[in-house]
Write an enzyme that holds these catalytic residues in place. Structure first.
Site, short mmCIF file in Angstrom:
data_model
loop_
_atom_site.label_atom_id
_atom_site.label_comp_id
_atom_site.label_asym_id
_atom_site.label_seq_id
_atom_site.Cartn_x
_atom_site.Cartn_y
_atom_site.Cartn_z
N CYS A 118 0.86 -1.18 0.00
CA CYS A 118 0.00 0.00 0.00
C CYS A 118 0.90 1.23 0.00
O CYS A 118 1.71 1.38 0.91
CB CYS A 118 -0.90 -0.03 1.23
SG CYS A 118 -1.81 1.46 1.59
N GLU A 149 -5.05 2.35 -5.48
CA GLU A 149 -4.21 1.39 -6.18
C GLU A 149 -4.26 1.69 -7.67
O GLU A 149 -5.28 2.14 -8.18
CB GLU A 149 -4.65 -0.04 -5.90
CG GLU A 149 -3.60 -1.07 -6.23
CD GLU A 149 -2.26 -0.72 -5.58
OE1 GLU A 149 -1.37 -0.21 -6.31
OE2 GLU A 149 -2.10 -0.91 -4.37
#
Length: 231
Positions: A2, A111
């Protein structure tokens, strides 16, 4: 993953949601575009001293884990994520897996999906703040002050998310939060447990494409999480 996420909910919401007993000083301001090395809120439950009851705290931490043995704070710049498959054996993370586990609250995360030479940003979120499985460490600065830092655990993506990126953060369900934070729990067993249910924890999350502005770490604002082409 992440590498960028959102934490814009007020601290008061986090106190209620995560059943916080004490709140630390200098909690970061809301942000819709958090990059590594930023100050972020984390939930910790340190080992109590003597017979004192456990105390759950909301603290500010630097995103990028700096272990106690580090020579310089810069090592944290490459330790903002920890692979769940190897964290328990890596010198950088293994002590934290054993007894310094944290929750990293988030409204959602970004993302990027690759299409040939292009990358399309997506926003993944729930209806209320979620929590990533995190690790934390204390590092003593040269001036004697203490730095609290954190890392977010990742695992193989599941379900719809696997079509966007091969990795995702380990999201901890509300039912698993107490055991994950408990420093008396076996760390490796706790890690295996949250990873085993990570696919279920993300199954109900929503995903939509957002604009490219989020790629610039200087950009801020709620519009960063707005759907690019709303229905």
């Amino acid at each position: 993953m992440c590498g960028r996420y959102v934490m814009a909910s007020p601290a008061s919401d986090l106190v209620a949601l995560f059943e916080i007993d004490e709140t630390g000083a200098d909690l970061p301001e809301p942000s819709w575009n958090i990059p590594p090395t930023s100050s972020v809120p984390i939930v910790v439950e340190p080992q109590p001293r003597d017979d004192a009851p456990p105390t759950r705290r909301l603290e500010a931490a630097r995103w990028g884990l700096v272990p106690a043995w580090a020579d310089d704070v810069s090592v944290g710049a490459r330790a903002f994520n920890a692979r769940s498959e190897t964290a328990a054996s890596k010198p950088m993370f293994r002590d934290a897996v054993r007894e310094r586990r944290a929750l990293v609250p988030a409204d959602g995360w970004f993302e990027w999906q690759k299409h040939d030479d292009a990358k399309t940003p997506h926003y993944i979120h729930g209806e209320q703040p979620i929590s990533f499985a995190g690790l934390y460490a204390w590092w003593k600065r040269p001036d004697g002050a203490w730095l609290l830092s954190t890392s977010i655990l990742t695992t193989a993506s599941a379900g719809e998310l696997s079509a966007i990126h091969e990795r995702m953060p380990v999201v901890v369900s509300p039912e698993m939060r107490d055991a994950w934070l408990d420093p008396t729990e076996d760390g490796e067993a706790a890690l295996e447990a949250v990873v085993a249910e990570a696919a279920d924890a993300v199954a109900g999350l929503s995903v939509h494409v957002v604009g490219s502005r989020v790629g610039n770490v200087r950009e801020q604002g709620v519009e960063l999480i707005a759907p690019l082409n709303p229905a």
